[in-house]
Scaffold this active site. Structure first.
Site, mmCIF file in Angstrom:
data_model
loop_
_atom_site.group_PDB
_atom_site.id
_atom_site.type_symbol
_atom_site.label_atom_id
_atom_site.label_comp_id
_atom_site.label_asym_id
_atom_site.label_seq_id
_atom_site.Cartn_x
_atom_site.Cartn_y
_atom_site.Cartn_z
ATOM 1 C CE1 TYR A 225 -2.962 3.100 0.594
ATOM 2 C CE2 TYR A 225 -3.489 2.264 2.781
ATOM 3 C CZ TYR A 225 -3.662 3.199 1.793
ATOM 4 O OH TYR A 225 -4.547 4.233 1.968
ATOM 5 C CE LYS B 249 -5.957 1.319 -1.037
ATOM 6 N NZ LYS B 249 -5.561 2.743 -0.876
#
Length: 314
Positions: free
Chosen positions: A143, A173
């Site tokens: 992330y 992400k």
């Protein structure tokens, strides 16, 4: 011989879900079936739980385990649940990875350690490697959110390093505004990795650069808007796509006035999906704030493209 697992790329919208609390600020897992059903009813591809939107940094280790257990029944091949494990505590993340693995989630995710920050991609992968190994069958996502983590390492180098050392590494992400890097990550090694767009208010830019999947908080309550945006883009109707993006921008522009992150949970409540308030230090909204927000949303015709959960129609 190093073996890399193969995961299907996620297409469509994944909702970064809110962690529901009751009026006393305690975890309220009884709301999760309604949240999951609403997402499925609105053709959302999956749920990203306990992330930034899910207040992963503000909930306890025990609460994360209970949250994971509550979401587990809704994880399936057609609705992928990705569990955010944290960022600063490697030992807890390893335990949570095992939990996610045993519960049968699709994937796990980690942000960069944001207190004692890594200075190189090698250090970052050193930190992630044993955590990903604790969930060997799950897709592992990084992330990348440098706005909050303050870790701004080159993602092409990270893809190369993680791809050589983490067998279940699936992708990133990508919650950053570097469109050039995003596109290069998409094309890295002939598009080997799943690079998910993470900025709702600039989704059109992400789509233009090649995004097929996206993770965002506003999909929880404005999924129909983004579905129309994606459809218009695919049909090459750029005027319509831009009009939908502008509605998204106007919606998200309200956040600063109504407590930033707190605004999202307030909108959920106005859509009959009450997840309580954010934990401090996020601003706590008063009743008048909700009424003022409703008026602002009506001015934007928000309820024309908001989610319509079945529970609200009972």
């Amino acid at each position: 011989m190093f073996y890399t697992m193969k995961f299907d790329k996620i297409e469509g919208l994944v909702a970064a879900t809110y962690t529901p609390f009751d009026v006393n600020g305690q975890l309220n897992t009884s709301v999760i079936p309604d949240l999951a059903q609403s997402l499925k009813d609105h053709q959302i591809a999956g749920a990203f739980i306990a992330g930034t939107t899910g207040e992963g940094a503000a909930i306890t280790f025990e609460e994360k385990q209970r949250l994971f257990e509550a979401w587990a029944p809704f994880s399936s091949e057609n609705f992928k649940v990705i569990a955010m494990l944290g960022g600063t505590n490697q030992m807890e993340a390893i335990q949570l990875a095992r939990k996610a693995h045993n519960l049968g989630f699709y994937g796990i995710a980690l942000t960069a350690p944001y207190y004692m920050r890594p200075n190189t991609v090698e250090q970052l992968v050193d930190y992630f490697e044993p955590i990903a190994a604790a969930a060997p069958g799950l897709a592992f996502y990084f992330y990348h959110i440098p706005l909050l983590s303050k870790v701004e390492l080159p993602m092409l180098d990270f893809l190369r390093e993680a791809g050589q050392r983490v067998p279940n590494f699936a992708g990133i992400k990508y919650t950053h505004n570097d469109l050039m890097e995003f596109n290069r990550c998409l094309r890295f090694e002939d598009g080997k990795y799943d690079i998910l767009w993470g900025w709702d208010e600039t989704m059109l830019a992400g789509l233009s650069m090649g995004a097929k999947g996206a993770v965002g908080s506003t999909y929880n309550y404005a999924a129909p808007l983004y579905q129309k945006l994606v459809q218009a883009f695919r049909q090459k109707d750029m005027d319509e796509a831009r009009a939908m993006q502008e509605k998204s921008i106007d919606l998200i522009s309200l956040f600063g006035k109504y407590g930033g992150a707190a605004c999202g949970k307030a909108i959920m409540k106005l859509c009959s999906l009450d997840c309580g308030q954010f934990r401090q230090p996020v601003r706590q909204l008063e009743e008048k704030d909700y009424e003022e927000l409703r008026v602002e949303l009506e001015k934007l015709d928000f309820f024309q493209f908001s989610v319509k959960p079945k529970l609200a129609q009972k």
